[in-house]
Design a protein around this motif. Sequence first.
Motif: not given
Length: 161
Positions: A23-32
């Motif tokens: 499992k991997v968690t990726i967080l981004s507060p903005t759209k990419i």
Amino acid sequence: MVKAVSDITRKNFIIPEKIKSQKVTILSPTKISASEVYQVFLAALAINSITIVKSGRFYKLVESKNAIKTTIPTCVGPDDVCPKYSERMVTVLIHLDNLEVAQANSVLKSLISKEGEVTQFQATNAIIISEYAPNIARIRKILGALDVPGFSDELQLVQIE
């Protein structure tokens, strides 16, 4: 996560069973963008010692250490297009003009990742490196600074009268 990346990028992936459970968690507060999604995906794989290997229309997820024995991008000449900033394993051939490969090898051992590999080829004073592309760019820069004339032993005969 692989399914989401596949849906966004329209790329086909082959996932081995032993990798599926990670499992991997990726967080981004903005759209990419889709291309950014793919680069973040590759970085997330690299953190887990996984890379991709292209196989026809598919991309296989493989352990990075095993990838160097497969068909990863290989760059041996100036015309080869090699990924530079993508978190993928690549193989490059670097010829040294002034620095001996044995000397370079001792420096490279401290720069290479645990998944990478360095092979000396003394016959042509070359080094073969399999490593993540961004680290190869860093290694090339360091070798370029070290591979300069002036450090070789020189023998001169001076006639004394």
